[in-house]
Design a protein around this motif. Structure first.
Motif, short mmCIF file in Angstrom:
data_model
loop_
_atom_site.label_atom_id
_atom_site.label_comp_id
_atom_site.label_asym_id
_atom_site.label_seq_id
_atom_site.Cartn_x
_atom_site.Cartn_y
_atom_site.Cartn_z
N GLU A 8 -28.76 -13.06 -24.67
CA GLU A 8 -28.96 -13.46 -26.07
C GLU A 8 -28.04 -14.63 -26.42
O GLU A 8 -26.84 -14.59 -26.15
CB GLU A 8 -28.66 -12.28 -27.00
N ARG A 10 -26.78 -16.59 -29.71
CA ARG A 10 -26.74 -16.42 -31.16
C ARG A 10 -26.13 -17.65 -31.81
O ARG A 10 -24.93 -17.85 -31.70
CB ARG A 10 -25.84 -15.22 -31.51
N SER A 28 -30.72 -20.15 -30.84
CA SER A 28 -30.83 -18.69 -30.87
C SER A 28 -32.10 -18.27 -30.13
O SER A 28 -33.18 -18.80 -30.40
CB SER A 28 -30.90 -18.15 -32.30
N THR A 30 -33.62 -14.73 -27.36
CA THR A 30 -33.34 -13.57 -26.52
C THR A 30 -34.25 -13.62 -25.31
O THR A 30 -35.43 -13.97 -25.45
CB THR A 30 -33.61 -12.27 -27.30
#
Ligand code: GTP
Ligand code: MG
Length: 242
Positions: A8, A10, A28, A30
């Motif tokens: 991930e 962020r 950002s 995932t």
């Protein structure tokens, strides 16, 4: 057991040391085990920089890069290298034998594991063609093998370590389209439980990815599947047509 290798990013921003402007801004996303995430974008968009942040070739200026929920800045280098295998855009081979090069990340790999990785990477024939086989000498920098062979040996080396996460930075570009397709099909079978992140130049290499990020000037400008992006992303359409 739950699959490992969830990556991930962020809200990641990154500047090269000494540089004024960030090369990556507000990234950002995932990437999940069992899935393939692709990153595409023009030269200089920041793709290589982005994938270098997971193995911590550089650390982020702000935001977080997490592996299974843990910031990579809290993990030690040996843990990251055992879990993340990166095939760099300019793969490096060491002077030494093919075997030595393949065992780099996993010294105790069996010969069977080496041949299995070579087969997946479409490099088995190349290694078998000389009687020296796995003992064939590679010159420093891999200058006595072709760019495509360097890429395939580097892919085989990554496979030998059986990581949770694979990063392929433009690893298929030196291959002809048919070999590229064969290799990725074989890879799919071997990387079912892992997270696969592919940086690509050719749309055909990533058309079947679960998600594609379109990077432009250090930002994710669009994201989706190939079919979605064909409908929604002018930047993606430009790449398709180029
Ligand atoms: P291609 O591989 O050519 O498709 O580009 P890319 O999308 O991988 O871009 P990359 O991440 O290599 O570069 C993004 C930006 O960072 C470019 O403007 C580069 O000039 C710059 N850059 C890359 N490496 C360095 C570095 O080591 N130092 C500095 N200061 N800038 C860098
Ligand atoms: Mg690059």
């Amino acid at each position: 057991a739950e699959k490992k290798g969830r990556v991930e990013f962020r809200d990641v921003t990154f500047k090269y040391p000494g540089a004024e402007a960030p090369v990556l801004s507000n990234i950002s996303f995932t990437a999940e085990p069992g899935k393939t995430l692709a990153i595409i974008g023009s030269t200089g968009a920041g793709k290589t920089t982005l994938v270098s942040l997971l193995p911590r070739l550089y650390d982020v200026a702000s935001g977080d890069v997490l592996l299974d929920g843990v910031p990579v800045t809290e993990m030690d280098a040996s843990e990251i290298t055992s879990r993340v295998s990166a095939v760099p855009q300019k793969p490096y081979l060491f002077s030494g034998t093919i075997e030595h090069n393949l065992r780099f990340g996993k010294p105790d790999a069996t010969d069977e594991e080496l041949w299995d990785a070579l087969e997946t990477a479409q490099a088995k024939g190349f290694v078998e063609e000389k009687s020296s086989g796995l003992n064939r000498r590679i010159a420093q920098g891999g200058t006595n093998v072709s760019g495509g062979q360097r890429q395939r040996l580097s892919i085989a080396r990554a496979l030998v370590t059986k990581p949770n996460v694979y990063l392929f930075d433009d690893s298929f570009s030196a291959l002809d389209v048919a070999t590229d397709a064969r290799l990725r099909k074989a890879l799919k079978g071997k990387t079912k439980d892992a997270t696969v992140i592919i940086v690509a130049q050719r749309v055909s290499t990533i058309a079947d990815a679960d998600e594609i990020l379109v990077l432009d000037n250090g930002r994710i400008v669009d994201r989706g599947t190939h079919d979605e992006l064909l409908e929604t992303s002018p930047t993606y359409q430009e790449i398709v047509e180029s």
